[in-house]
Scaffold this active site. Structure first.
Site, short mmCIF file in Angstrom:
data_model
loop_
_atom_site.label_atom_id
_atom_site.label_comp_id
_atom_site.label_asym_id
_atom_site.label_seq_id
_atom_site.Cartn_x
_atom_site.Cartn_y
_atom_site.Cartn_z
N LYS A 107 1.75 3.77 -7.72
CA LYS A 107 1.51 3.05 -6.47
C LYS A 107 2.15 3.78 -5.29
CE LYS A 107 3.65 -0.25 -4.52
NZ LYS A 107 4.49 -1.41 -4.29
N ASP B 102 -0.95 -3.20 -5.50
CA ASP B 102 0.29 -3.97 -5.61
C ASP B 102 -0.08 -5.39 -6.04
OD1 ASP B 102 -0.78 -5.20 -3.41
OD2 ASP B 102 0.96 -4.91 -2.12
#
Ligand code: SF4
Length: 210
Positions: free
Chosen positions: A122, A140
């Site tokens: 991420k 997320d």
């Protein structure tokens, strides 16, 4: 429901219109500062990261200065955020590697980024998207929840969601869509009580009124 290409674009259009300023909320003045801010943001809010990075970046604005920093001092500066000891260790270590291997610069390369301490999939995607302008979808908790509720994807984990979104969304819209989903998750499609009644995509969302 499988959305047509037109419907997918319509969903993205509606969200972009609703959140015209959707962008990375982490304050930074360089790709290095962005990288550090994203590493610090794990399991904490962008708002509290912005509070601690104000002082941190005044004292250590780049990889060279942060690599030389005293860990105890850095811990003091960021102690209001979660896991501050591990995060201090990681940002010092990654600064050191940037100085040693990349002349103090952040590499514009996914494989090199994820080798850095504290940097996962991420974080690397956010740095590539926001810092370098690549099309990326960083998944997320908001992106995961919102896209699965809408029905754009039907996946059980973040990695599968990222891969499925890459299939479903037009590539030239990936990065902007990522920010739209985050804003929608924060402002309307809340984890506990989504505000479906006032949702701009309620008429097309699979889980409207859940
Ligand atoms: S209709 Fe409800 S569940 Fe669907 S995206 Fe909107 S707020 Fe989320």
């Amino acid at each position: 429901m499988n959305f047509s290409e037109t419907q997918v674009n319509e969903i993205l259009d509606k969200l972009e219109f609703q959140y015209p300023d959707a962008d990375c909320a982490l304050r930074h003045e360089s790709v290095f500062q962005l990288l550090v801010a994203v590493v610090l943001s794990a399991q904490t809010t962008d708002k509290s990261v912005n509070v601690v990075t104000k002082k941190l970046f005044e004292a250590y604005p780049d990889a060279r200065s942060l690599a030389q920093a005293d860990q105890a001092q850095v811990e003091q500066m960021i102690k209001r955020i979660g896991m501050y000891k591990t995060k201090s260790k990681n940002i010092l270590a990654l600064s050191d590697i940037l100085v040693e291997k990349y002349d103090g610069q952040v590499p514009e390369d996914y494989d090199r980024l994820i080798e850095l301490p504290g940097v996962g999939r991420k974080t690397a995607n956010v740095v590539l998207a926001v810092g370098f302008g690549h099309q990326r979808i960083a998944v997320d908790t908001h992106v995961f929840r919102v896209t699965n509720r809408i029905g754009l994807v039907k996946e059980k984990d973040v990695l599968k969601t990222e891969l499925a979104l890459m299939e479903t969304l037009p590539e030239e819209r990936w990065s902007r869509a990522h920010h739209s989903f985050i804003f929608h998750g924060r402002n309307c499609c809340h984890a506990r009580k989504p505000d479906c009644e006032n949702c701009v995509i309620g008429y097309i969302c699979e889980k409207a009124g859940l």
